[in-house]
Design a protein around this motif. Structure first.
Motif, PDB file in Angstrom:
ATOM      1  N   THR A  15       0.848  -1.193   0.000  1.00 33.39           N
ATOM      2  CA  THR A  15       0.000   0.000   0.000  1.00 33.39           C
ATOM      3  C   THR A  15       0.882   1.243   0.000  1.00 33.39           C
ATOM      4  N   PRO A  16       0.896   1.994  -1.079  1.00 39.02           N
ATOM      5  CA  PRO A  16       1.822   3.131  -1.147  1.00 39.02           C
ATOM      6  C   PRO A  16       1.216   4.413  -0.584  1.00 39.02           C
ATOM      7  N   ILE A  17       2.056   5.253  -0.037  1.00 41.19           N
ATOM      8  CA  ILE A  17       1.692   6.622   0.307  1.00 41.19           C
ATOM      9  C   ILE A  17       2.574   7.522  -0.546  1.00 41.19           C
ATOM     10  N   SER A  18       1.971   8.401  -1.311  1.00 38.03           N
ATOM     11  CA  SER A  18       2.735   9.232  -2.240  1.00 38.03           C
ATOM     12  C   SER A  18       2.658  10.698  -1.833  1.00 38.03           C
ATOM     13  N   TRP A  19       3.619  11.464  -2.301  1.00 40.05           N
ATOM     14  CA  TRP A  19       3.661  12.892  -2.007  1.00 40.05           C
ATOM     15  C   TRP A  19       4.386  13.599  -3.145  1.00 40.05           C
ATOM     16  N   THR A  20       4.117  14.891  -3.212  1.00 35.49           N
ATOM     17  CA  THR A  20       4.826  15.723  -4.184  1.00 35.49           C
ATOM     18  C   THR A  20       5.842  16.582  -3.453  1.00 35.49           C
ATOM     19  N   ASP A  21       6.781  17.131  -4.231  1.00 30.20           N
ATOM     20  CA  ASP A  21       7.769  18.025  -3.641  1.00 30.20           C
ATOM     21  C   ASP A  21       7.105  19.239  -3.004  1.00 30.20           C
ATOM     22  N   GLN A  22       6.032  19.729  -3.628  1.00 27.85           N
ATOM     23  CA  GLN A  22       5.330  20.895  -3.087  1.00 27.85           C
ATOM     24  C   GLN A  22       4.669  20.564  -1.757  1.00 27.85           C
ATOM     25  N   GLU A  23       4.134  19.345  -1.636  1.00 29.42           N
ATOM     26  CA  GLU A  23       3.515  18.940  -0.379  1.00 29.42           C
ATOM     27  C   GLU A  23       4.550  18.875   0.741  1.00 29.42           C
ATOM     28  N   VAL A  24       5.747  18.401   0.417  1.00 28.56           N
ATOM     29  CA  VAL A  24       6.818  18.370   1.419  1.00 28.56           C
ATOM     30  C   VAL A  24       7.173  19.790   1.861  1.00 28.56           C
ATOM     31  N   ARG A  25       7.280  20.688   0.891  1.00 29.29           N
ATOM     32  CA  ARG A  25       7.571  22.086   1.225  1.00 29.29           C
ATOM     33  C   ARG A  25       6.443  22.702   2.035  1.00 29.29           C
ATOM     34  N   ASP A  26       5.194  22.375   1.690  1.00 35.58           N
ATOM     35  CA  ASP A  26       4.041  22.911   2.418  1.00 35.58           C
ATOM     36  C   ASP A  26       4.064  22.472   3.878  1.00 35.58           C
ATOM     37  N   TYR A  27       4.336  21.200   4.115  1.00 34.72           N
ATOM     38  CA  TYR A  27       4.342  20.699   5.487  1.00 34.72           C
ATOM     39  C   TYR A  27       5.506  21.289   6.285  1.00 34.72           C
ATOM     40  N   ARG A  28       6.647  21.404   5.649  1.00 31.63           N
ATOM     41  CA  ARG A  28       7.790  22.016   6.340  1.00 31.63           C
ATOM     42  C   ARG A  28       7.467  23.451   6.709  1.00 31.63           C
ATOM     43  N   SER A  29       6.915  24.186   5.760  1.00 30.84           N
ATOM     44  CA  SER A  29       6.548  25.574   6.019  1.00 30.84           C
ATOM     45  C   SER A  29       5.471  25.664   7.096  1.00 30.84           C
ATOM     46  N   THR A  30       4.534  24.728   7.087  1.00 31.35           N
ATOM     47  CA  THR A  30       3.441  24.739   8.060  1.00 31.35           C
ATOM     48  C   THR A  30       3.959  24.589   9.483  1.00 31.35           C
ATOM     49  N   PHE A  31       4.865  23.646   9.699  1.00 24.29           N
ATOM     50  CA  PHE A  31       5.391  23.421  11.042  1.00 24.29           C
ATOM     51  C   PHE A  31       6.216  24.622  11.519  1.00 24.29           C
ATOM     52  N   ILE A  32       6.928  25.264  10.595  1.00 26.53           N
ATOM     53  CA  ILE A  32       7.681  26.466  10.968  1.00 26.53           C
ATOM     54  C   ILE A  32       6.727  27.591  11.351  1.00 26.53           C
ATOM     55  N   GLN A  33       5.662  27.741  10.561  1.00 24.90           N
ATOM     56  CA  GLN A  33       4.701  28.812  10.827  1.00 24.90           C
ATOM     57  C   GLN A  33       3.960  28.604  12.140  1.00 24.90           C
ATOM     58  N   CYS A  34       3.750  27.357  12.514  1.00 27.66           N
ATOM     59  CA  CYS A  34       2.988  27.080  13.737  1.00 27.66           C
ATOM     60  C   CYS A  34       3.736  27.514  14.993  1.00 27.66           C
ATOM     61  N   SER A  35       5.014  27.856  14.853  1.00 23.91           N
ATOM     62  CA  SER A  35       5.752  28.345  16.014  1.00 23.91           C
ATOM     63  C   SER A  35       5.160  29.649  16.540  1.00 23.91           C
ATOM     64  N   MET A  36       4.462  30.393  15.686  1.00 21.34           N
ATOM     65  CA  MET A  36       3.856  31.643  16.128  1.00 21.34           C
ATOM     66  C   MET A  36       2.766  31.400  17.169  1.00 21.34           C
ATOM     67  N   PHE A  37       2.179  30.211  17.158  1.00 21.88           N
ATOM     68  CA  PHE A  37       1.104  29.911  18.099  1.00 21.88           C
ATOM     69  C   PHE A  37       1.608  29.784  19.535  1.00 21.88           C
ATOM     70  N   SER A  38       2.932  29.696  19.716  1.00 19.84           N
ATOM     71  CA  SER A  38       3.468  29.598  21.076  1.00 19.84           C
ATOM     72  C   SER A  38       3.169  30.849  21.895  1.00 19.84           C
ATOM     73  N   PHE A  39       2.900  31.973  21.223  1.00 21.28           N
ATOM     74  CA  PHE A  39       2.565  33.208  21.956  1.00 21.28           C
ATOM     75  C   PHE A  39       1.246  33.062  22.704  1.00 21.28           C
ATOM     76  N   TRP A  40       0.389  32.161  22.242  1.00 16.71           N
ATOM     77  CA  TRP A  40      -0.918  31.999  22.876  1.00 16.71           C
ATOM     78  C   TRP A  40      -0.825  31.311  24.231  1.00 16.71           C
ATOM     79  N   VAL A  41       0.312  30.703  24.542  1.00 16.67           N
ATOM     80  CA  VAL A  41       0.480  30.095  25.858  1.00 16.67           C
ATOM     81  C   VAL A  41       0.347  31.154  26.946  1.00 16.67           C
TER      82      VAL A  41
END
Length: 274
Positions: A15-41
């Motif tokens: 059973t394969p799981i596939s991804w595109t290069d753009q999806e990898v970039r999107d997820y990397r960017s997403t996790f970096i951007q989520c660091s801003m949510f630490s201010f809500w603590v």
């Protein structure tokens, strides 16, 4: 077209799981951007207080028989009343006046309102100590301070208004900045900050005793104001960054698609929608 990578989770079923290069970039960017949510603590700590300090404060004031946990209901009441006013009066009026009330401004204002709420609580706690028959041990005193517990509404009201600006904007950011297949993940990462705030609150609850209850409110107020300023500086151009991210994501979807194919797809979508 973008090349897709594949990985097989199960060697038997293949059973394969596939991804595109753009999806990898999107997820990397997403996790970096989520660091801003630490201010809500910090904002969450301003919003709910450390441990049960707000409830204890109300209990050391004159409430005339009203339970000391009654006043936190004004948080929800304020939100229910404020959201329609903001959506149908304030925001349209600002737009009509051509005032660009950017997302970063909303979050900054929300953080400052939360910090002001904590500062009000610090002042109230100081006044409770000054007026209580037991002085700086008012929480365990048999006789309450003559100050009315209805002053607690100020804190809950300010923090609720802060939520109207902070949380609604954060939900919007989480939905806008996340890839289509990761919106739930981004929302979970945002809400995870509430769990961190609760853990901090539980961790320090043992130290929240008389005669030092002024300092927790003061510390949270100072931290909230500092975070508001830092957030404003770091994310001043947040709206432009979001526009660029959306444009790049849309462009990546159209890679390898000719104008004729795009027109055909649009015609097919229209026919289906009919």
């Amino acid at each position: 077209m973008q090349e897709r990578g594949q990985i097989y989770l199960n060697s038997k079923k293949q059973t394969p799981i596939s991804w595109t290069d753009q999806e990898v970039r999107d997820y990397r960017s997403t996790f970096i951007q989520c660091s801003m949510f630490s201010f809500w603590v910090i904002f969450n700590l301003s919003d709910s207080g450390l441990g049960s300090t707000l409830t204890a404060q109300a209990g050391s004031m004159t409430s005339q028989g009203i339970p000391n946990d009654f006043f936190n209901n004004f948080n929800q009441i304020t939100i229910v009343a404020a959201i329609p006013i903001l959506d149908y009066i304030i925001y349209p009026l600002l737009k009509k006046m051509k005032i660009n009330f950017k997302q970063v401004h909303k979050i900054f204002l929300g953080f400052m309102l939360g910090a002001c709420g904590s500062m009000v609580s610090a002042i109230l706690q100081w006044r409770v100590y000054q007026t209580s028959p037991c002085g700086y041990y008012a929480t365990t005193c048999d006789s309450p301070s003559p100050l009315t517990a209805w002053y607690e509404i100020i804190n809950y009201g300010l923090c609720a208004l802060g939520e109207c600006f902070c949380y609604t904007t954060a939900y919007e950011l989480a939905y806008t900045r996340a890839p289509d297949n990761a919106k739930g993940l981004v929302m979970a990462l945002f809400l995870f900050n509430s769990a961190i705030s609760s853990a901090i609150s539980e961790g320090v609850s043992g130290a929240l005793v008389d005669p030092n209850l002024i300092w927790p409110f003061t510390g949270i107020a100072a931290a909230g104001g500092f975070c508001a300023i830092v957030f404003l500086v770091l994310y001043w151009n947040l709206d432009k960054v979001i526009e660029q991210e959306v444009a790049e994501r849309e462009a990546s979807r159209n890679v390898g698609i000719t104008d004729a194919e795009r027109s055909e797809i649009q015609s097919l979508v229209k026919s289906i929608s009919r």
